[in-house]
Design a protein around this motif. Structure first.
Motif, PDB file in Angstrom:
ATOM      1  N   PRO A   1      10.523  -1.455  20.691  1.00 27.24           N
ATOM      2  CA  PRO A   1       9.562  -0.346  20.306  1.00 27.24           C
ATOM      3  C   PRO A   1      10.213   0.650  19.177  1.00 27.24           C
ATOM      4  CG  PRO A   1       9.602  -0.529  22.418  1.00 27.24           C
ATOM      5  CD  PRO A   1      10.830  -1.305  22.143  1.00 27.24           C
ATOM      6  N   LYS A   2      11.265   0.989  19.118  1.00 26.68           N
ATOM      7  CA  LYS A   2      11.994   1.844  18.218  1.00 26.68           C
ATOM      8  C   LYS A   2      12.157   1.184  16.946  1.00 26.68           C
ATOM      9  CE  LYS A   2      14.746   4.221  21.961  1.00 26.68           C
ATOM     10  NZ  LYS A   2      15.885   4.313  22.508  1.00 26.68           N
ATOM     11  N   ARG A   3      12.243  -0.265  16.624  1.00 27.81           N
ATOM     12  CA  ARG A   3      12.366  -0.852  15.546  1.00 27.81           C
ATOM     13  C   ARG A   3      11.311  -1.493  14.996  1.00 27.81           C
ATOM     14  NH1 ARG A   3      18.042  -4.291  16.430  1.00 27.81           N
ATOM     15  NH2 ARG A   3      19.362  -2.399  17.023  1.00 27.81           N
ATOM     16  N   ASP A   4      10.073  -0.827  15.581  1.00 28.03           N
ATOM     17  CA  ASP A   4       8.759  -1.248  14.775  1.00 28.03           C
ATOM     18  C   ASP A   4       8.454  -0.563  13.478  1.00 28.03           C
ATOM     19  OD1 ASP A   4       6.258  -1.960  14.072  1.00 28.03           O
ATOM     20  OD2 ASP A   4       5.414  -1.665  16.137  1.00 28.03           O
ATOM     21  N   LYS A   5       8.752  -1.030  12.406  1.00 27.95           N
ATOM     22  CA  LYS A   5       9.064  -0.395  11.196  1.00 27.95           C
ATOM     23  C   LYS A   5       7.551  -0.352  10.567  1.00 27.95           C
ATOM     24  CE  LYS A   5      13.373   0.408  11.478  1.00 27.95           C
ATOM     25  NZ  LYS A   5      13.899   1.393  11.962  1.00 27.95           N
ATOM     26  N   ARG A   6       6.661  -0.745  10.943  1.00 27.07           N
ATOM     27  CA  ARG A   6       5.268  -0.584  10.353  1.00 27.07           C
ATOM     28  C   ARG A   6       4.679   0.683  10.181  1.00 27.07           C
ATOM     29  NH1 ARG A   6       1.824  -4.546  14.310  1.00 27.07           N
ATOM     30  NH2 ARG A   6       3.028  -3.133  15.716  1.00 27.07           N
ATOM     31  N   THR A   7       4.389   0.928   8.915  1.00 27.12           N
ATOM     32  CA  THR A   7       3.766   2.315   8.627  1.00 27.12           C
ATOM     33  C   THR A   7       2.490   2.152   7.783  1.00 27.12           C
ATOM     34  OG1 THR A   7       4.972   2.140   6.315  1.00 27.12           O
ATOM     35  CG2 THR A   7       6.164   3.184   8.244  1.00 27.12           C
ATOM     36  N   GLY A   8       1.966   0.940   7.952  1.00 30.81           N
ATOM     37  CA  GLY A   8       0.647   0.713   7.206  1.00 30.81           C
ATOM     38  C   GLY A   8      -0.558   1.475   8.010  1.00 30.81           C
ATOM     39  N   THR A   9      -1.840   1.258   7.163  1.00 31.79           N
ATOM     40  CA  THR A   9      -2.997   1.769   8.123  1.00 31.79           C
ATOM     41  C   THR A   9      -3.518   0.855   8.993  1.00 31.79           C
ATOM     42  OG1 THR A   9      -4.154   1.245   5.998  1.00 31.79           O
ATOM     43  CG2 THR A   9      -3.593   3.496   5.980  1.00 31.79           C
ATOM     44  N   ASN A  10      -3.205  -0.281   8.775  1.00 34.37           N
ATOM     45  CA  ASN A  10      -3.726  -1.173   9.801  1.00 34.37           C
ATOM     46  C   ASN A  10      -2.647  -2.018  10.237  1.00 34.37           C
ATOM     47  OD1 ASN A  10      -5.665  -3.063  11.069  1.00 34.37           O
ATOM     48  ND2 ASN A  10      -5.703  -4.285   9.153  1.00 34.37           N
ATOM     49  N   LYS A  11      -2.308  -2.125  11.619  1.00 39.23           N
ATOM     50  CA  LYS A  11      -1.341  -2.966  12.193  1.00 39.23           C
ATOM     51  C   LYS A  11      -2.062  -4.337  12.520  1.00 39.23           C
ATOM     52  CE  LYS A  11       1.719   0.613  13.639  1.00 39.23           C
ATOM     53  NZ  LYS A  11       1.180   1.783  12.898  1.00 39.23           N
ATOM     54  N   LEU A  12      -1.847  -5.388  11.765  1.00 41.78           N
ATOM     55  CA  LEU A  12      -2.467  -6.615  12.060  1.00 41.78           C
ATOM     56  C   LEU A  12      -2.171  -7.233  13.308  1.00 41.78           C
ATOM     57  CD1 LEU A  12      -1.748  -8.296   8.512  1.00 41.78           C
ATOM     58  CD2 LEU A  12      -3.920  -7.668   9.623  1.00 41.78           C
TER      59      LEU A  12
ATOM     60  N   GLU B   1       0.926  -1.195   0.067  1.00 44.20           N
ATOM     61  CA  GLU B   1       0.109  -0.004   0.084  1.00 44.20           C
ATOM     62  C   GLU B   1       1.033   1.066   0.148  1.00 44.20           C
ATOM     63  OE1 GLU B   1      -2.366   0.397   3.436  1.00 44.20           O
ATOM     64  OE2 GLU B   1      -0.740  -0.260   4.843  1.00 44.20           O
ATOM     65  N   LYS B   2       0.414   2.515  -0.213  1.00 39.91           N
ATOM     66  CA  LYS B   2       1.030   3.542  -0.424  1.00 39.91           C
ATOM     67  C   LYS B   2       1.943   3.835   0.648  1.00 39.91           C
ATOM     68  CE  LYS B   2       0.591   8.550  -1.480  1.00 39.91           C
ATOM     69  NZ  LYS B   2      -0.293   9.585  -1.821  1.00 39.91           N
ATOM     70  N   GLU B   3       1.205   3.897   1.837  1.00 41.19           N
ATOM     71  CA  GLU B   3       2.114   4.119   3.292  1.00 41.19           C
ATOM     72  C   GLU B   3       2.959   3.105   3.581  1.00 41.19           C
ATOM     73  OE1 GLU B   3      -1.991   5.772   3.188  1.00 41.19           O
ATOM     74  OE2 GLU B   3      -1.313   3.884   2.743  1.00 41.19           O
ATOM     75  N   ALA B   4       2.913   2.065   3.201  1.00 42.86           N
ATOM     76  CA  ALA B   4       3.905   0.796   3.375  1.00 42.86           C
ATOM     77  C   ALA B   4       3.941   0.026   2.082  1.00 42.86           C
ATOM     78  CB  ALA B   4       3.322   0.030   4.682  1.00 42.86           C
ATOM     79  N   PRO B   5       4.872   0.383   1.167  1.00 41.11           N
ATOM     80  CA  PRO B   5       5.157  -0.363   0.170  1.00 41.11           C
ATOM     81  C   PRO B   5       5.970  -1.493   0.416  1.00 41.11           C
ATOM     82  CG  PRO B   5       6.358   1.577   0.021  1.00 41.11           C
ATOM     83  CD  PRO B   5       5.489   1.503   1.169  1.00 41.11           C
ATOM     84  N   VAL B   6       5.722  -2.795  -0.528  1.00 43.28           N
ATOM     85  CA  VAL B   6       6.333  -3.973  -0.439  1.00 43.28           C
ATOM     86  C   VAL B   6       7.623  -4.029  -1.594  1.00 43.28           C
ATOM     87  CG1 VAL B   6       6.385  -6.454  -0.929  1.00 43.28           C
ATOM     88  CG2 VAL B   6       4.602  -5.207   0.494  1.00 43.28           C
TER      89      VAL B   6
END
Length: 664
Positions: free
Chosen positions: A400-411, A218-223
């Protein structure tokens, strides 16, 4: 683009397309947008039903070269192409795809959907047990918590059956004979792409083969899928990166993961922020922050989370009798040193360190924060010692500092707390275990035996002390937080504030692959799934998210009811004097623990640690060289943080004591 916005080609456009070496099985099945320009379509063959958007716009590529949108040297069969796309040099063809806007596809062998596909949804992953029995059906909405239930709650067959029905329904709903390539996607220099769903802003560059999967970009978190990658029967979640020859078969890759440097994995699940490089995984459940970087490391048939695998770490799930049927678990925060080995079945307690080779099937889950050390083929257990390790505290701060999730929905729901009802309940049990060993075997015994492991006398006594310090710290923290900001005029007001809002949280707590929650709440959710009142994957994830959201409310309920067990005080009758006594014990525990961590950190700055510095000079030059590279001890950021922590916590305790001391 809706069908009514398309039109058929004009005679002039067909003539122009033919003059540009284009062919069609039936030109009447080629539809175009109102502002379609035929001049940007060359050497293209159309079959089936094809819909084309406009070809306005340009793409600027690396090195500054510019390419105009259009079609060149491509065969399209039953394809919809969005506005402003550039597709060229497709060696075979693209078949049965809807392609979004502003997408760039170049130098690809083949892209097709062949028959009905669920694009990786519903693929059965034989996790933990290679021979089956703990299969997880992967899907686009799979969270670590969902997978934990599917894999480990096999003692509730109706629950597992309901989970299968729910997942099968989701997979069926998303099955199609047409694939999707999203908007702003880049696919270049790639081999075969078959039965794939590709989300917006994905970049696929130099991959060898991708088959039966979903890339949920997704735009906020590309693969990103890079060079030499081979994936089949897979799902990749938002924000992840797979590159440098990684090979995946029947795998789920969670959000913000990174797999590369020829990493290979089969029948494995990787959840948020996992990293895998060089080594190999087989039938593993890699909970959040499972990290393995080394070429000689094999993770097999195990469950891990917040784990760092040392080089040459290995496990065996095969005793050459009934096959590879064994499994094991390293609970959250466990680490393995270089060349460590564990013979499954075994279970290692939370935040423990494994050194050497262990073949005795120990279960140290009720003795967290321990060292497991091998000496002469014997496992020696050092309980609680990891509580004073600078590495443990550093890990807790870095996750916590290494949580790289930037998507809209954190699973995945991830709780980072080092001390929680989950770990503290184990310390209560561990403390009792150690005291009972001491009582049964005698205080003067040199060696105690527990779960096929040996515990030295000094280690046992230190373990009891470490656990009591940690329990004091946790309960004191909870009480201070609870009374924060209150101006109490009587003991009754203090007791009223201490009383929990809910009874939820009183009993046992569990770590559900990163989520720390009361078992009663988890059971309530599972009952709802079994009874059919909860029947959607998104609802299951929402209920887990609610547990995560309410963690601190439930945590206080648990802590409140542990006060009597540990301090011998009825919390419903506590006075300011009792609180002050507990806070003073808490201050002492915090300061003692921080000073132990401080001393442990100091070892990193000892003269022996300077070996290899100041290559050709004197001792003074060695010290100067060391300080230039590593800095001096007192100005080290972590050391300064420990000293600040002592100061802040002492002030916090003193503030509460000052606030309630008039009531004593």
């Amino acid at each position: 683009m809706p069908m009514e916005t398309y039109r058929v080609l004009t005679e002039d456009e067909i003539i122009q397309l033919k003059s540009q070496s284009c062919l069609a099985d039936d030109w009447s099945h080629v539809f175009v947008s109102s502002n379609f320009k035929a001049g940007y379509v060359h050497h293209t063959r159309f079959s089936g039903t094809v819909k084309l958007g406009s070809f306005d716009g340009e793409f600027t590529l690396a090195g500054g070269i510019r390419k105009h949108a259009g079609l060149r040297h491509v065969t399209l069969h039953n394809v919809t192409v969005g506005d402003c796309c550039c597709i060229e040099n497709i060696q075979n063809y693209i078949a049965n795809y809807d392609i979004g806007e502003h997408t760039f596809i170049e130098n690809v062998d083949i892209i097709l959907v062949d028959g009905m596909s669920s694009f990786g949804n519903g693929v059965s992953v034989a996790v933990m047990n290679e021979t089956g029995g703990r299969e997880v059906l992967i899907n686009n909405k799979l969270s670590a918590q969902q997978a934990y239930i599917q894999a480990l709650y096999r003692h509730r067959p109706e629950l597992i059956n309901r989970m299968k029905v729910i997942t099968d329904h989701y997979s069926g709903k998303h099955a199609s004979e047409t694939g999707t390539i999203g908007s702003h996607v880049t696919i270049v220099n790639t081999g075969a792409i078959k039965n794939l769903q590709i989300g917006d802003y994905a970049r696929i560059e130099g991959a060898c083969r991708l088959e039966n999967g979903s890339i949920n970009s997704e735009k906020e978190a590309p693969v990103y899928i890079g060079y030499g990658v081979i994936c089949e029967d897979f799902i990749v979640s938002s924000g992840s990166r797979i590159d440098d020859g990684a090979m995946l078969s029947r795998c789920f890759v969670g959000q913000a993961c990174h797999l590369g440097h020829n990493y290979s994995a089969s029948d494995s699940l990787f959840f948020s922020n996992c990293q895998g490089e060089n080594g190999e995984a087989c039938a593993i459940f890699a909970g959040p922050f499972t990290v393995t970087h080394h070429k000689s490391t094999l993770l097999i048939a195990g469950m891990f989370s917040f784990m760092n695998a040392g080089s040459g770490s290995n496990q065996s799930n095969h005793m050459y009798k009934l096959g590879p049927i064994h499994q094991g678990a390293l609970e959250r925060g466990a680490k393995t040193t270089s060349d460590s080995y564990i013979l499954w079945p075994a279970r290692v307690g939370a935040f423990s360190l494994v050194m050497g080779r262990h073949v005795n099937h120990s279960d140290t889950s009720n003795l967290p924060f321990s060292y497991l050390i091998e000496q002469a083929n014997t496992t020696y257990l050092v309980p609680g010692v990891n509580l004073r390790s600078v590495g443990t505290i550093r890990d807790a701060q870095k996750w916590p500092k290494r949580d790289k999730r930037t998507g809209t929905n954190k699973l995945d729901c991830i709780n980072y707390n080092l001390l929680s009802p989950y770990t503290i309940q184990k310390m209560f049990k561990g403390r009792e275990i150690l005291k009972e060993l001491k009582r049964v075997s005698g205080e003067t015994s040199e060696i105690y035996s527990y779960q096929s492991a040996k515990i030295k006398n000094q280690s046992l006594n230190n373990g009891i002390r470490f656990y009591e310090i940690a329990i004091n710290k946790f309960l004191g923290n909870s009480i201070i937080k609870r009374l924060e900001g209150g101006n109490f005029k009587s003991n009754d007001e203090i007791r009223a504030r201490l009383k929990p809002e809910t009874e939820t949280g009183r009993g046992e707590w569990v770590d559900v692959a990163g989520l720390i929650a009361p078992k009663s709440e988890v059971d309530w959710l599972l009952d709802g799934i079994e009874q059919g009142s909860i029947k959607r994957l998104s609802d299951i994830n929402s209920y887990f998210a609610d547990m995560h959201q309410n963690y601190y409310t439930y945590e206080w309920t648990w802590a409140y009811h542990k006060i009597q067990e540990f301090y011998g005080l009825n919390p419903a009758e506590m006075t300011a004097k009792d609180i002050i006594k507990i806070v003073n014990m808490w201050k002492e525990a915090v300061v003692r623990l921080d000073k132990m961590i401080y001393d442990d950190a100091k070892k990193e700055f000892s003269l022996s640690s300077m070996t290899g510095f100041g290559a050709d000079g004197s001792r003074e030059e060695k010290v100067l060289d060391f300080e230039q590279v590593r800095g001096d001890f007192e100005s080290n950021p972590f050391v300064m943080a420990v000293l600040k922590h002592i100061e802040d916590k002492s002030a916090l305790g003193d503030e509460l004591i000052g606030r309630i001391s008039p009531l004593t």
